[in-house]
Design a protein around this motif. Structure first.
Motif, short mmCIF file in Angstrom:
data_model
loop_
_atom_site.label_atom_id
_atom_site.label_comp_id
_atom_site.label_asym_id
_atom_site.label_seq_id
_atom_site.Cartn_x
_atom_site.Cartn_y
_atom_site.Cartn_z
N ASP A 192 0.28 -15.45 -1.46
CA ASP A 192 0.12 -14.57 -0.30
C ASP A 192 0.18 -13.12 -0.79
OD1 ASP A 192 0.01 -13.45 2.20
OD2 ASP A 192 2.08 -13.94 2.75
N VAL A 193 -0.98 -12.47 -0.86
CA VAL A 193 -1.04 -11.08 -1.34
C VAL A 193 -0.56 -10.16 -0.23
CG1 VAL A 193 -2.51 -9.23 -2.21
CG2 VAL A 193 -2.93 -11.59 -2.93
N VAL A 194 0.57 -9.48 -0.46
CA VAL A 194 1.19 -8.64 0.58
C VAL A 194 0.99 -7.16 0.34
CG1 VAL A 194 2.90 -10.40 1.12
CG2 VAL A 194 3.42 -8.67 -0.61
N GLY A 195 0.36 -6.79 -0.79
CA GLY A 195 0.16 -5.38 -1.07
C GLY A 195 -0.69 -5.17 -2.30
N GLU A 196 -1.26 -3.97 -2.41
CA GLU A 196 -2.07 -3.59 -3.57
C GLU A 196 -1.76 -2.15 -3.94
OE1 GLU A 196 -6.30 -4.28 -3.20
OE2 GLU A 196 -5.95 -5.70 -1.57
N ALA A 197 -2.05 -1.81 -5.19
CA ALA A 197 -1.87 -0.43 -5.63
C ALA A 197 -2.78 -0.17 -6.82
CB ALA A 197 -0.42 -0.16 -6.00
N GLY A 198 -3.14 1.12 -7.01
CA GLY A 198 -4.03 1.48 -8.09
C GLY A 198 -3.47 2.50 -9.06
N THR A 199 -2.29 3.05 -8.75
CA THR A 199 -1.66 4.03 -9.63
C THR A 199 -0.18 3.69 -9.78
OG1 THR A 199 -0.96 5.56 -7.88
CG2 THR A 199 -3.20 5.81 -8.74
N ILE B 68 4.89 1.70 -7.35
CA ILE B 68 6.34 1.77 -7.13
C ILE B 68 6.64 1.79 -5.63
CG2 ILE B 68 8.39 3.21 -7.42
CD1 ILE B 68 7.22 4.07 -10.14
N ALA B 69 5.84 2.55 -4.86
CA ALA B 69 6.06 2.65 -3.42
C ALA B 69 5.78 1.33 -2.71
CB ALA B 69 5.19 3.76 -2.83
N VAL B 70 4.67 0.68 -3.05
CA VAL B 70 4.29 -0.58 -2.40
C VAL B 70 5.28 -1.69 -2.74
CG1 VAL B 70 2.56 -2.41 -2.34
CG2 VAL B 70 1.85 -0.02 -2.22
N GLY C 175 -1.69 7.90 -13.43
CA GLY C 175 -0.58 8.45 -12.66
C GLY C 175 0.74 8.40 -13.40
N GLY C 176 1.77 8.88 -12.72
CA GLY C 176 3.10 8.88 -13.31
C GLY C 176 3.18 9.77 -14.52
N GLY D 38 3.16 6.20 -18.50
CA GLY D 38 3.76 4.96 -18.99
C GLY D 38 3.09 3.70 -18.49
N GLY D 39 2.16 3.82 -17.55
CA GLY D 39 1.43 2.66 -17.06
C GLY D 39 2.34 1.60 -16.47
N GLY D 40 2.06 0.34 -16.83
CA GLY D 40 2.83 -0.79 -16.29
C GLY D 40 4.31 -0.69 -16.61
N ARG D 41 4.64 -0.20 -17.79
CA ARG D 41 6.06 -0.06 -18.16
C ARG D 41 6.77 0.89 -17.21
NH1 ARG D 41 6.48 2.77 -22.26
NH2 ARG D 41 4.29 3.26 -22.66
N GLU D 42 6.08 1.95 -16.81
CA GLU D 42 6.69 2.92 -15.90
C GLU D 42 6.90 2.33 -14.51
OE1 GLU D 42 5.90 7.54 -14.39
OE2 GLU D 42 4.73 6.67 -16.03
#
Length: 224
Positions: free
Chosen positions: A37-44, A49-51, A68-69, A72-76
Motif C-alpha cells: 500500500d503506497v502511502v506517499g512519494e517524494a523526489g528530494t 524526510i517530511a513525507v 536536495g539537502g 547526502g542523498g539516501g543516507r541523509e
C-alpha cells in the motif's frame, strides 16, 4: 492495483517511494502487487524526510542518489528519520551497484539494497521481507555487505562493545539470553517501547539483523 481491498491473504505493508524520477515512481507503483500500500512519494531529500515523518510507513523504498539537502542523498534521508528507525525500515533501490553506495547506505541504517533491474514481484517480496525484519540484498551485492560487515573475530569484541551504551549492553545480554521484551522491561524497570528502541540500536550498531544473530554473536564472545 495498489488500491485493491485487503483480504484474508494477509496484511498490506505501508510503503513510501523516494526517487527523483516521477516516471519511475509511477511505474514502480504499477508493478508492486496488492500486498503493498503506497502511502506517499517524494523526489528530494527534504520531501522524503517530511513525507516519512507524516505517513510513518513500515518500509521506505529509497533511491541512493537524490537532489536536495546537504548532498547526502539516501543516507541523509535515513539520518533525518532516525527517530522512526524502530518502526520504519529502509530498503535502498538504485541503478547503482557500486560497493561504496551499498556499504554507505547500509552503514546509515538501511535494511537492504536491491537494484532497479529486478521485477515488481521481486521488489514486492523484498518489501515484505524487510517489513518482517529480514535484511535483503540483490545476490551480486551480498558480497559487498559480507566484506564490509562480516562477523568480527572475538579478539576485537571489546571495540564492538564500545559502540554500546551501558543500558544497551544490559538489554543486549538479556535479549541474547532469550528474555522477551516484556521480561527485559520488567527486569530493568523500563517500558517495552524503550526496550524496542534499545534493541534496534544494538542491532544497528553491531550490524546484525535478528535476535538469532544477536544470540550467536554474544555466545561466540562468551557474553551470556
Amino acid at each position: 492495483m495498489n488500491n485493491a481491498p485487503e483480504n484474508g491473504a494477509g496484511r498490506r505493508v505501508r510503503v513510501v517511494i523516494v526517487d527523483d524520477h516521477t516516471i519511475f515512481r509511477s511505474g514502480l507503483k504499477a508493478d508492486l502487487d496488492q500486498r503493498i500500500d503506497v502511502v506517499g512519494e517524494a523526489g528530494t531529500v527534504e520531501q522524503a524526510i517530511a513525507v516519512i515523518a507524516e505517513t510513518r510507513p513500515e518500509v521506505v523504498l529509497l533511491d541512493v542518489h537524490l537532489p536536495g539537502g546537504l548532498g547526502g542523498g539516501g543516507r541523509e534521508v535515513i539520518a533525518g528519520s532516525m527517530s522512526l528507525l524502530t518502526s520504519t525500515s529502509f530498503l535502498a533501490l538504485s541503478v547503482s551497484d557500486a560497493a561504496e553506495d551499498v556499504v554507505s547506505v547500509i552503514r546509515a541504517g538501511a535494511r537492504g539494497y536491491v537494484t532497479k533491474t529486478i521485477s515488481g514481484k521481486e521488489i514486492s517480496d523484498a518489501v515484505i521481507r524487510v517489513a518482517d525484519g529480514d535484511a535483503v540484498f540483490s545476490p551480486r551485492l551480498a558480497g559487498f555487505v559480507l566484506d564490509a560487515f562480516g562477523t568480527a573475530p572475538a579478539d576485537i569484541a571489546d571495540d564492538e562493545l564500545d559502540k554500546l551504551s551501558a543500558r544497551e549492553l544490559e538489554v543486549m545480554r538479556l535479549i541474547a539470553r532469550g528474555y522477551s521484551y516484556k521480561e527485559v522491561a520488567k527486569e530493568l524497570f523500563i517500558s517495552i517501547k524503550t526496550v524496542e528502541t534499545h534493541v534496534s540500536a544494538v542491532l544497528r550498531k553491531l550490524q546484525l539483523s535478528s535476535r538469532h544473530e544477536l544470540t550467536k554473536w554474544a555466545a561466540e564472545r562468551r557474553l551470556l
